[in-house]
Design an enzyme around this catalytic site. Sequence first.
Site, PDB file in Angstrom:
ATOM      1  N   SER A 128       0.800  -1.189  -0.123  1.00 34.76           N
ATOM      2  CA  SER A 128       0.019  -0.085  -0.022  1.00 34.76           C
ATOM      3  C   SER A 128       0.960   1.118   0.037  1.00 34.76           C
ATOM      4  O   SER A 128       1.647   1.530  -0.769  1.00 34.76           O
ATOM      5  CB  SER A 128      -1.224  -0.004   1.143  1.00 34.76           C
ATOM      6  OG  SER A 128      -1.842   0.985   0.954  1.00 34.76           O
ATOM      7  N   ASP A 199      -9.536  -4.398  -4.863  1.00 30.94           N
ATOM      8  CA  ASP A 199      -9.349  -3.562  -3.797  1.00 30.94           C
ATOM      9  C   ASP A 199     -10.083  -2.212  -3.769  1.00 30.94           C
ATOM     10  O   ASP A 199     -10.337  -1.422  -4.705  1.00 30.94           O
ATOM     11  CB  ASP A 199      -7.755  -3.316  -4.082  1.00 30.94           C
ATOM     12  CG  ASP A 199      -6.904  -2.747  -3.023  1.00 30.94           C
ATOM     13  OD1 ASP A 199      -7.707  -1.776  -2.314  1.00 30.94           O
ATOM     14  OD2 ASP A 199      -5.983  -2.690  -3.005  1.00 30.94           O
ATOM     15  N   HIS A 232      -7.896  -5.483  -0.226  1.00 34.23           N
ATOM     16  CA  HIS A 232      -6.600  -4.545  -0.049  1.00 34.23           C
ATOM     17  C   HIS A 232      -6.131  -5.424   1.320  1.00 34.23           C
ATOM     18  O   HIS A 232      -5.936  -5.058   2.425  1.00 34.23           O
ATOM     19  CB  HIS A 232      -7.307  -3.517   0.724  1.00 34.23           C
ATOM     20  CG  HIS A 232      -6.028  -2.298   0.606  1.00 34.23           C
ATOM     21  ND1 HIS A 232      -4.954  -1.831  -0.236  1.00 34.23           N
ATOM     22  CD2 HIS A 232      -5.397  -1.656   1.634  1.00 34.23           C
ATOM     23  CE1 HIS A 232      -4.190  -1.124   0.122  1.00 34.23           C
ATOM     24  NE2 HIS A 232      -4.229  -0.897   1.078  1.00 34.23           N
TER      25      HIS A 232
END
Length: 252
Positions: A128, A199, A232
Site C-alpha cells: 500500500s 481492492d 486490500h
Amino acid sequence: MSYGSSSIGSGLKSSSRPFEFGRTHVVRPKGRHLATIVWLHGLGDNGASWSTLLETLPLPNIKWICPTAPTRPVAVFGGFPSTAWFDVRDLSEDAPDDVEGMEASAAHVANLLSTEPTDIKLGVGGFSMGAAMALYSATCFVHGKYNNGNSYPVNLSVAVGLSGWLPCVRALKGKLESTPEAPTRASSLPILLCHGKADDVIQYKHGEKSADVLKSHGFSNLNFKSYSSMGHYTVPEEMEEVCKFLTSSLGL
C-alpha cells in the site's frame, strides 16, 4: 528480533519538520545471508506485523528490515495522527505530493541499507503506502539522487510493490531525463507489482496505471500481477509469487 530506531530525515539538506521514526524489526536470515530487503508497511500499520509474516516465507537467505513510519497528521484522515511514510490527501493525479515526507522516508530506507555488507544484494518492498514508498525509492536509485540533489547512496537490485501506486508521476520524466545512467538502471532493475481487482482502498486502476507509467519510462524489467478476487490485503498465492520473483531476481 527488534530494536528501537529514531531518525531525523537524514539525506535532506534542510527540513522544516523533524521525522521521528518508530521501532525497526529485523528478521535474520536462517541460511547464508545473500540479500537484505527493507519492507515498508501500509498507512496506520507498523513494522512488527509484516516482520511476523515475512519470517514465515521460504526465503532463508534474505534478511528483512521492517521499520515503522513516523506518526504524523495525515490529511486523508482529516489531520488525525497515524503512522505514515508521507502525508497523503487522495490518489488523484492532481493531488499534491508530499515530497518532503517522501524524501525523509527514502533517506531513512537508504540509511538502513547502507550499513549492510558490500557483497549483499539490496532491495526495497512494501504494501500500500509502503509500496508507493518502495517505488519512490526505486526512482531515486535510477535517478541517482534525491530531489534535493544529494546522491542516492545504495545500489538496489530489486523492488516489490503490493497493492500500491507510483507517487510523483508528473516529475518522473524530467527526473530520469536529467541522468545519463538512468535508462540503463531503469531497464535492469527487476520490479514486481501486484494488485487485487477487488481492492476498495487503493483501486486496481492505480496499480495498473503505475505499472504502465513505469514501463513507458524505461522500466522494462517489470512484472505486473493481478488477482481477480483479492481486496486490500495479501493472499498466499501473491506471497508465493513474491518468493518466486525474489529467488529468481536475486539468484537465491
